[in-house]
Write an enzyme that holds these catalytic residues in place. Structure first.
Site, PDB file in Angstrom:
ATOM      1  N   ALA A  48      -1.432   0.581   6.850  1.00 48.00           N
ATOM      2  CA  ALA A  48      -1.795  -0.883   7.446  1.00 48.00           C
ATOM      3  C   ALA A  48      -2.603  -1.830   7.373  1.00 48.00           C
ATOM      4  CB  ALA A  48      -2.755   0.260   8.896  1.00 48.00           C
ATOM      5  N   ASP A  49      -2.463  -2.950   7.434  1.00 46.75           N
ATOM      6  CA  ASP A  49      -4.399  -3.827   7.595  1.00 46.75           C
ATOM      7  C   ASP A  49      -3.976  -4.913   8.689  1.00 46.75           C
ATOM      8  OD1 ASP A  49      -4.642  -5.132   4.509  1.00 46.75           O
ATOM      9  OD2 ASP A  49      -3.722  -7.092   5.505  1.00 46.75           O
ATOM     10  N   THR A  50      -5.322  -5.286   8.013  1.00 46.40           N
ATOM     11  CA  THR A  50      -6.070  -6.468   9.568  1.00 46.40           C
ATOM     12  C   THR A  50      -6.296  -7.498   9.019  1.00 46.40           C
ATOM     13  OG1 THR A  50      -6.215  -3.775  10.365  1.00 46.40           O
ATOM     14  CG2 THR A  50      -7.194  -6.514  11.543  1.00 46.40           C
ATOM     15  N   LYS A  87       0.500  -1.437  -0.274  1.00 44.99           N
ATOM     16  CA  LYS A  87      -0.390  -0.345  -0.208  1.00 44.99           C
ATOM     17  C   LYS A  87       1.130   1.373  -0.192  1.00 44.99           C
ATOM     18  CE  LYS A  87      -3.657  -2.224   2.334  1.00 44.99           C
ATOM     19  NZ  LYS A  87      -4.773  -2.279   3.982  1.00 44.99           N
ATOM     20  N   SER A  99      -1.124  -4.651  11.137  1.00 46.11           N
ATOM     21  CA  SER A  99       0.391  -4.140  11.225  1.00 46.11           C
ATOM     22  C   SER A  99       0.211  -2.581  11.020  1.00 46.11           C
ATOM     23  CB  SER A  99       0.643  -4.397  10.042  1.00 46.11           C
ATOM     24  OG  SER A  99       0.064  -4.151   8.578  1.00 46.11           O
TER      25      SER A  99
END
Length: 210
Positions: free
Chosen positions: A90-92, A64, A127
């Site tokens: 961010a990522d989840t 990203k 993250s």
């Protein structure tokens, strides 16, 4: 606080770009006292696969950031940056019985996701990656939380599906939703981690890249 009684943003000396369209992440960053602009990444998340959830969320946050930097560079915005500017991506994902779950892609899948959590538990792995667009310094990390649920009635599942909100969140899991929150038995970790942006990790990474 200025003469008009307005509270000054925490980032008076630097700019923040949030690389996410997530409402929850916007709210968390605003709660922390930061001012920011939003630029989203156009990437095919499904094309990026990793076996470990920690590796997946870090790789996606990096992808990203790279995509947004390319977007800023192609419009000459990157070259025009003069003040210290931090890009936050961010990522989840949700992990249920060892299987990584991202956003549900159908009503059937969303319904099954939520039904699985009833009387059980799920892990959330999130993250954060902070990139200093002036110096090029990049720091990232991840946190996790475990959520234990009471029984989730079918009528609650029906309402969540009808509302459509479950399709916008990893694992169809929106902890802060007023229908879900009362059905959380125990949370091991922090609410902001589950919502997609750990406050303590965020502050640590911001300090490291400035």
């Amino acid at each position: 606080m200025d003469a008009a009684g307005n509270v000054s943003p925490k980032n008076k000396d630097f700019e923040i770009i949030l690389g996410s369209s997530s409402k929850a992440r916007r709210e968390i960053l605003a709660e922390m006292g930061y001012e920011f602009t939003i630029v989203t990444a156009d990437i095919d998340e499904k094309s990026i696969r990793k076996e470990k959830p920690e590796d997946l969320v870090m790789t996606l946050a990096e992808a990203k950031a790279d995509a947004i930097m390319m977007k800023l560079r192609s419009s000459n915005q990157l070259e025009e940056i003069s003040r210290p500017t931090l890009l936050i991506t961010a990522d989840t994902v949700v992990v249920y019985q060892g299987v990584i779950r991202e956003k549900p892609t159908s009503e059937k899948e969303a319904r099954q996701f939520i039904r699985d959590y009833s009387g059980g538990s799920a892990s959330v792995v999130g993250s954060i990656l902070v990139t200093n667009l002036v110096t090029g310094t990049r720091k990232g990390g991840w946190e996790s939380a475990e959520v234990y649920f009471l029984d989730i009635p079918d009528e609650v599942i029906d309402s969540l599906i009808e509302e459509g909100i479950t399709f916008n969140v990893a694992g169809g899991l929106m902890l802060e939703h007023p229908l879900i929150l009362p059905l959380v038995d125990t949370l091991v970790g922090t609410v902001d981690c589950v919502m997609g942006l750990s406050k303590t990790l965020m502050e640590k990474l911001i300090n490291e890249v400035l």
